[in-house]
Motif scaffolding. Sequence first.
Motif, short mmCIF file in Angstrom:
data_model
loop_
_atom_site.label_atom_id
_atom_site.label_comp_id
_atom_site.label_asym_id
_atom_site.label_seq_id
_atom_site.Cartn_x
_atom_site.Cartn_y
_atom_site.Cartn_z
N LYS A 90 -8.16 -3.61 14.64
CA LYS A 90 -7.80 -2.20 14.87
C LYS A 90 -8.44 -1.34 13.78
CE LYS A 90 -3.45 -2.59 12.37
NZ LYS A 90 -2.00 -2.74 12.47
N VAL A 91 -8.52 -0.07 14.05
CA VAL A 91 -9.20 0.85 13.14
C VAL A 91 -8.15 1.56 12.29
CG1 VAL A 91 -10.56 2.99 13.11
CG2 VAL A 91 -11.20 1.11 14.66
N ILE A 92 -8.32 1.49 10.98
CA ILE A 92 -7.38 2.14 10.06
C ILE A 92 -7.93 3.53 9.70
CG2 ILE A 92 -6.18 1.96 7.84
CD1 ILE A 92 -5.49 -0.28 9.90
N GLY A 93 -7.12 4.54 9.92
CA GLY A 93 -7.55 5.92 9.70
C GLY A 93 -7.33 6.39 8.29
N HIS A 94 -7.57 7.66 8.07
CA HIS A 94 -7.28 8.30 6.78
C HIS A 94 -6.63 9.65 7.10
CE1 HIS A 94 -7.36 9.73 2.74
NE2 HIS A 94 -8.07 8.70 2.30
N PRO A 95 -5.30 9.63 7.41
CA PRO A 95 -4.65 10.85 7.89
C PRO A 95 -4.75 12.03 6.92
CG PRO A 95 -3.20 8.94 8.13
CD PRO A 95 -4.41 8.48 7.39
N GLU A 96 -4.73 11.74 5.61
CA GLU A 96 -4.76 12.86 4.65
C GLU A 96 -6.12 13.57 4.67
OE1 GLU A 96 -4.13 9.66 3.80
OE2 GLU A 96 -1.95 9.67 3.57
N LEU A 97 -7.19 12.78 4.60
CA LEU A 97 -8.52 13.40 4.63
C LEU A 97 -8.77 14.04 6.00
CD1 LEU A 97 -11.26 14.07 3.37
CD2 LEU A 97 -12.05 11.78 4.07
N ALA A 98 -8.34 13.38 7.07
CA ALA A 98 -8.55 13.94 8.42
C ALA A 98 -7.84 15.29 8.55
CB ALA A 98 -8.06 12.96 9.48
N ALA A 99 -6.61 15.36 8.03
CA ALA A 99 -5.85 16.62 8.11
C ALA A 99 -6.53 17.70 7.27
CB ALA A 99 -4.41 16.40 7.64
N HIS A 100 -7.06 17.30 6.12
CA HIS A 100 -7.77 18.28 5.27
C HIS A 100 -9.02 18.80 5.98
CE1 HIS A 100 -9.65 20.10 1.75
NE2 HIS A 100 -10.76 19.50 2.15
N ILE A 101 -9.77 17.88 6.61
CA ILE A 101 -11.00 18.31 7.32
C ILE A 101 -10.62 19.23 8.49
CG2 ILE A 101 -12.94 17.52 8.75
CD1 ILE A 101 -13.06 15.01 6.93
N ALA A 103 -10.96 -7.63 9.08
CA ALA A 103 -10.50 -6.23 9.06
C ALA A 103 -11.70 -5.37 8.71
CB ALA A 103 -9.41 -6.05 8.01
N TRP A 104 -11.80 -4.17 9.24
CA TRP A 104 -12.92 -3.28 8.90
C TRP A 104 -12.83 -2.94 7.42
CZ3 TRP A 104 -16.10 -4.04 12.52
CH2 TRP A 104 -15.72 -4.05 13.86
N PRO A 105 -13.97 -2.94 6.72
CA PRO A 105 -13.94 -2.83 5.25
C PRO A 105 -13.77 -1.41 4.71
CG PRO A 105 -16.19 -3.18 6.01
CD PRO A 105 -15.32 -3.23 7.23
N PHE A 106 -13.46 -0.45 5.55
CA PHE A 106 -13.22 0.92 5.08
C PHE A 106 -12.36 1.62 6.13
CE2 PHE A 106 -17.64 0.32 6.67
CZ PHE A 106 -17.47 0.85 7.93
N ARG A 107 -11.86 2.78 5.73
CA ARG A 107 -11.10 3.57 6.69
C ARG A 107 -12.05 4.38 7.56
NH1 ARG A 107 -5.69 5.35 4.40
NH2 ARG A 107 -5.20 3.79 2.84
N VAL A 108 -11.59 4.75 8.72
CA VAL A 108 -12.45 5.45 9.68
C VAL A 108 -11.69 6.66 10.22
CG1 VAL A 108 -13.63 5.28 11.91
CG2 VAL A 108 -13.58 3.28 10.39
N ILE A 109 -12.35 7.81 10.21
CA ILE A 109 -11.81 8.98 10.91
C ILE A 109 -12.60 9.13 12.20
CG2 ILE A 109 -11.45 11.48 10.85
CD1 ILE A 109 -11.22 11.25 7.79
N PRO A 110 -11.98 8.80 13.33
CA PRO A 110 -12.70 8.93 14.61
C PRO A 110 -12.83 10.40 14.98
CG PRO A 110 -10.77 7.47 14.82
CD PRO A 110 -10.63 8.22 13.53
N PHE A 111 -14.03 10.78 15.40
CA PHE A 111 -14.27 12.17 15.80
C PHE A 111 -14.97 12.15 17.16
CE2 PHE A 111 -16.35 16.31 15.80
CZ PHE A 111 -15.33 17.12 15.35
#
Length: 285
Positions: free
Chosen positions: A93-104, A140-148
């Motif tokens: 599964k893909v792990i997001g970055h809600p804080e950075l995504a919300a900031h963007i 596991a994916w080696p970084f967080r991903v913000i899907p756009f």
Amino acid sequence: MARVTASAYTSHVPAIGAALDHGRTHEPYWQKVFGGYEFSKDWLQANRPDVVFLVYNDHANAFSLEIIPTFAIGTAAEFAIADEGWGPRPVPKVIGHPELAAHIAQSVIQEDFDLTIVNRMDVDHGLTVPLSLLCGQPQAWPFRVIPFAVNVVQYPVPSGRRCFQLGQAIRRAVESYDEPLRVQVWGTGGMSHQLQGPRAGLINREWDNRFLDRLIADPAGLAQLPHIEYVREAGSEGIELVMWLIARGAMGDVAGGPAPRVAHRFYHVPASNTAVGHLILENAN
Ligand code: DHB
Ligand code: FE
């Protein structure tokens, strides 16, 4: 502050994911495709991002024709895997970055780009195939991903010009985030391909390579191309290439910095019914 360190661009052909998942990468046909990503896997290990802002298109898996957001930012903590065709891929599964995504989202919407905020979204081959091509098959994916997710399926789709401007706003958003994150922006989809109608199977090597040349050296000029040129020259699904202009717009030279370094360039025909293109550009930070 966070920084955009590099951008990567790649096709997302679903058959590539199926070849990987079914252990067929060593067949001569697929070797020619995967060979073009050997450098990229090493490069990514050496230039490990904290977050990838991954620009892709959904293929009616997260969004049906009932709701079609033009630009959708994934703000969730994680994203489940879905797909049509071969079905959901057996990938982490893909792990997001809600804080950075919300900031963007905050920053870009304040700059007049009307994003759709998506707190729950399954991700398909448009996102998972690029991850597999550059990361291989980790647990596991080696970084967080913000899907756009960008609508390039149902007209009207956004212009290349709009995508390029949005990329610039995304860069400003990243660089105003108060944490020292290394962020890469990936543009996916393309290159020339048409999956439907009398021109199904269309490939245009010359146009694709000119697109890569101009993406590197003349992105502002390339951003002026009208939709009809993508469709006429690169086929109906070649329109996916407007997404590459979002990633390109996020590079430092567009904001007055030095030209990016071309770390890698690859082009190959065929993979399934499409041309495969891949590029890695590094910001001179
Ligand atoms: C195919 C599907 C895609 O979404 C794409 O970008 C390229 C090829 C396919 O079904 O072959
Ligand atoms: Fe696609």
